[in-house]
Design a protein around this motif. Structure first.
Motif, PDB file in Angstrom:
ATOM      1  N   ASN A 311       0.800  -1.214   0.000  1.00 43.07           N
ATOM      2  CA  ASN A 311       0.000   0.000   0.000  1.00 43.07           C
ATOM      3  C   ASN A 311       0.834   1.267   0.000  1.00 43.07           C
ATOM      4  O   ASN A 311       0.304   2.362  -0.101  1.00 43.07           O
ATOM      5  N   ASP A 312       2.155   1.109   0.102  1.00 44.73           N
ATOM      6  CA  ASP A 312       3.057   2.243  -0.044  1.00 44.73           C
ATOM      7  C   ASP A 312       3.528   2.424  -1.490  1.00 44.73           C
ATOM      8  O   ASP A 312       4.229   3.372  -1.803  1.00 44.73           O
ATOM      9  N   VAL A 313       3.173   1.486  -2.361  1.00 43.80           N
ATOM     10  CA  VAL A 313       3.623   1.552  -3.754  1.00 43.80           C
ATOM     11  C   VAL A 313       3.128   2.845  -4.396  1.00 43.80           C
ATOM     12  O   VAL A 313       2.005   3.295  -4.153  1.00 43.80           O
ATOM     13  N   ALA A 314       3.984   3.452  -5.227  1.00 40.28           N
ATOM     14  CA  ALA A 314       3.629   4.696  -5.904  1.00 40.28           C
ATOM     15  C   ALA A 314       2.312   4.538  -6.654  1.00 40.28           C
ATOM     16  O   ALA A 314       2.085   3.539  -7.333  1.00 40.28           O
ATOM     17  N   GLY A 315       1.432   5.518  -6.502  1.00 38.52           N
ATOM     18  CA  GLY A 315       0.130   5.472  -7.150  1.00 38.52           C
ATOM     19  C   GLY A 315      -0.984   5.008  -6.248  1.00 38.52           C
ATOM     20  O   GLY A 315      -2.161   5.229  -6.546  1.00 38.52           O
ATOM     21  N   LYS A 316      -0.655   4.358  -5.149  1.00 35.25           N
ATOM     22  CA  LYS A 316      -1.671   3.929  -4.183  1.00 35.25           C
ATOM     23  C   LYS A 316      -2.097   5.131  -3.333  1.00 35.25           C
ATOM     24  O   LYS A 316      -1.316   6.057  -3.107  1.00 35.25           O
ATOM     25  N   PRO A 317      -3.334   5.106  -2.808  1.00 36.79           N
ATOM     26  CA  PRO A 317      -3.792   6.229  -1.977  1.00 36.79           C
ATOM     27  C   PRO A 317      -2.911   6.479  -0.754  1.00 36.79           C
ATOM     28  O   PRO A 317      -2.777   7.620  -0.315  1.00 36.79           O
ATOM     29  N   ALA A 318      -2.300   5.428  -0.227  1.00 29.69           N
ATOM     30  CA  ALA A 318      -1.494   5.562   0.984  1.00 29.69           C
ATOM     31  C   ALA A 318       0.002   5.668   0.704  1.00 29.69           C
ATOM     32  O   ALA A 318       0.810   5.652   1.629  1.00 29.69           O
ATOM     33  N   SER A 319       0.383   5.776  -0.560  1.00 24.59           N
ATOM     34  CA  SER A 319       1.801   5.746  -0.923  1.00 24.59           C
ATOM     35  C   SER A 319       2.614   6.758  -0.130  1.00 24.59           C
ATOM     36  O   SER A 319       2.301   7.942  -0.076  1.00 24.59           O
ATOM     37  N   GLY A 320       3.669   6.248   0.518  1.00 33.39           N
ATOM     38  CA  GLY A 320       4.559   7.099   1.286  1.00 33.39           C
ATOM     39  C   GLY A 320       4.029   7.513   2.646  1.00 33.39           C
ATOM     40  O   GLY A 320       4.706   8.246   3.378  1.00 33.39           O
ATOM     41  N   LYS A 321       2.840   7.036   3.008  1.00 32.65           N
ATOM     42  CA  LYS A 321       2.224   7.453   4.270  1.00 32.65           C
ATOM     43  C   LYS A 321       2.294   6.386   5.348  1.00 32.65           C
ATOM     44  O   LYS A 321       1.901   6.633   6.490  1.00 32.65           O
ATOM     45  N   ILE A 322       2.772   5.195   4.991  1.00 36.13           N
ATOM     46  CA  ILE A 322       2.810   4.079   5.944  1.00 36.13           C
ATOM     47  C   ILE A 322       4.241   3.840   6.395  1.00 36.13           C
ATOM     48  O   ILE A 322       5.160   3.792   5.579  1.00 36.13           O
ATOM     49  N   ALA A 323       4.424   3.694   7.685  1.00 37.84           N
ATOM     50  CA  ALA A 323       5.732   3.344   8.255  1.00 37.84           C
ATOM     51  C   ALA A 323       5.576   2.090   9.105  1.00 37.84           C
ATOM     52  O   ALA A 323       4.457   1.640   9.383  1.00 37.84           O
ATOM     53  N   PHE A 324       6.705   1.549   9.548  1.00 39.02           N
ATOM     54  CA  PHE A 324       6.719   0.226  10.166  1.00 39.02           C
ATOM     55  C   PHE A 324       7.416   0.251  11.526  1.00 39.02           C
ATOM     56  O   PHE A 324       8.319   1.050  11.764  1.00 39.02           O
ATOM     57  N   ALA A 325       6.990  -0.672  12.395  1.00 35.78           N
ATOM     58  CA  ALA A 325       7.602  -0.831  13.717  1.00 35.78           C
ATOM     59  C   ALA A 325       7.425  -2.286  14.142  1.00 35.78           C
ATOM     60  O   ALA A 325       6.574  -2.995  13.610  1.00 35.78           O
ATOM     61  N   PRO A 326       8.215  -2.761  15.089  1.00 35.28           N
ATOM     62  CA  PRO A 326       8.010  -4.120  15.618  1.00 35.28           C
ATOM     63  C   PRO A 326       6.617  -4.252  16.227  1.00 35.28           C
ATOM     64  O   PRO A 326       5.989  -3.248  16.591  1.00 35.28           O
ATOM     65  N   PRO A 327       6.119  -5.474  16.354  1.00 38.62           N
ATOM     66  CA  PRO A 327       4.802  -5.663  16.962  1.00 38.62           C
ATOM     67  C   PRO A 327       4.812  -5.256  18.431  1.00 38.62           C
ATOM     68  O   PRO A 327       5.871  -5.144  19.053  1.00 38.62           O
TER      69      PRO A 327
END
Length: 460
Positions: A311-327
């Motif tokens: 969902n971070d892929v260019a062109g997706k509504p959320a592109s560049g807006k999602i980040a990650f962390a450990p559970p």
């Protein structure tokens, strides 16, 4: 049956587009073909054979489907994919194999379903294929797969039960998932929220977010009455609390789901779900989790890490807006992460096992795995070599993918199979999922866990 290469619930492009993506990787594909021709294996030894490959509709399947023309050109083997929606696939898999139908040759499976299939001799052990120089290329390099994945797919069947740690190889990793917290940076930044690290912190963050914007669901998490809702967020967090699905007590197998550690975990987890999850929690599967984080209706999610990447892929509504962390993890403890391994196996009833093995070998080869990763489909390659390859790292390090690679490496250092290998896994874990719903709906935690443990013990 006609070839079925369907789009993967909003994540997949058309088959034509996938072929075009693959064509952009011609240099890598040519290298794979040249390597194959240089190997000692005769890739055309089963020329003229037709096989059926069955799998879940999934971007991981897309990654292979896009490259199928190259396999058919290399081997002269015709491959017909039969791809089904997730809900239907697992039932079809059980029926096809348990009736010993030869119509499927190669099947996609996970570790847990394979536990129920292997004791009935429904899957073909793969050791003899891996060790046969006439069937397996020198450059295949089975040890390149992450050790935790190889270990999870290797076990003995003793007296009808699974005995992990050594034994036979039952499937080959094709792709896998570790469990992470991924979140909308734009939403958390807007409301000044820090990324939670524990269930109590998450509960507090959710209350602040709901007060600031009631239209946003703070946390997306699976809740359906099926073991898949346990294997992502619940089991990963539970392990950090010291919870075990099964334990050995007085020399006998027992469940640990009514332990003090389990009581502590479920108290915090149920409270978190009540304060954070959508009202539709009981019906939410991974589709709803992904749709929520992509659309921005959900601020955070705990699930398989590659969902955030897609969902971070260019062109997706959320592109560049999602980040990650450990559970999330227990207070004052380190995090734990369960793994799910998408794997390829041979139907023991297949009459074309040699051709099936060549397909599995090719589909899980270094180059095909790398091609799938760089095409943005097979983003969790099970091969260590992919994660050190410049082409993949340059692609995955694009700004829109935020801290995906660094978080993957951090989590993978602690990721391991969180469940106890055993026949009857699904029945016990389905019961756990039902109990979780009851507790979220208001049932007493201690009493519900006691009932759950009693139900599991009665079936052992």
């Amino acid at each position: 049956m006609p070839r079925k290469v369907a789009a993967s619930r909003g994540h997949s492009a058309s088959f034509t587009r996938r072929v075009l993506i693959c064509s952009a990787l011609l240099t890598g594909t040519a290298a794979a073909l040249n390597q194959a021709k240089a190997d000692d294996v005769n890739w055309r030894q089963f020329e003229g054979t037709s096989i059926v490959w069955a799998y879940d509709i999934h971007p991981y399947a897309d990654a292979v489907a896009a490259q199928l023309p190259e396999f058919e050109k290399l081997t002269g083997i015709k491959v017909t994919p039969e791809l089904y929606p997730d809900d239907a696939y697992w039932n079809k898999l059980t029926i096809q194999l348990s009736t010993k139908s030869p119509s499927w040759d190669v099947v996609g499976t996970g570790i847990q379903p394979a536990w129920d299939l292997a004791p009935g001799q429904l899957l073909e052990p793969l050791d003899r294929y891996l060790s046969d120089p006439k069937l397996t290329a020198v450059g295949y390099d089975y040890k390149d797969f992450f050790p935790a994945l190889r270990d999870a797919l290797t076990w003995k069947v003793k007296e009808g039960q699974i005995e992990p740690g050594s034994g036979q190889v039952w499937a080959v990793p094709h792709g896998f998932e570790n469990i992470q917290l991924f979140y909308r940076k734009d939403i958390l930044d807007k409301y000044g929220l820090k990324v939670p690290t524990t269930p109590p912190e998450m509960s507090a963050a959710c209350e602040k977010l709901k007060a600031a914007d009631p239209a946003i669901t703070p946390l997306g998490v699976r809740g359906v009455r099926f073991w898949s809702s346990i294997h992502t967020a619940a089991i990963s967090i539970a392990k950090s609390y010291g919870v075990h699905d099964f334990i050995v007590k007085d020399g006998k197998l027992d469940t640990g789901l009514d332990s003090p550690e389990s009581m502590a975990f479920h108290t915090d987890y149920v409270d978190m779900i009540k304060k954070c999850a959508a009202p539709s929690f009981a019906n939410d599967n991974w589709y709803q989790v992904v749709d929520g984080i992509n659309s921005g209706r959900t601020a955070m999610a705990i699930d398989s890490n590659m969902f955030g990447f897609w969902n971070d892929v260019a062109g997706k509504p959320a592109s560049g807006k999602i980040a990650f962390a450990p559970p999330l993890h227990a207070p004052n403890k380190d995090f734990e992460s369960n793994i799910w391994i998408w794997s390829l196996a041979i139907n023991a009833a297949s009459r074309k096992k040699g051709a099936a093995w060549l397909f599995i070998q090719w589909a899980t080869s270094k180059q095909v795995e790398l091609n799938g990763a760089v095409a943005g489909k097979l983003v969790n390659s099970p091969r260590a070599s992919t994660w050190s390859d410049k082409a993949w790292l340059e692609y995955a390090a694009k700004p829109e993918f935020s801290n995906f690679v660094d978080t993957f490496k951090t989590v993978q250092d602690r990721a391991q199979l969180a469940f106890t290998a055993r026949v009857g896994f699904a029945e016990a874990m389905n019961a756990w999922a039902v109990a979780m719903q009851k507790m979220v709906n208001g049932a007493d935690v201690k009493a519900t866990l006691a009932d759950l443990a009693s139900e599991i013990r009665s079936s052992m």
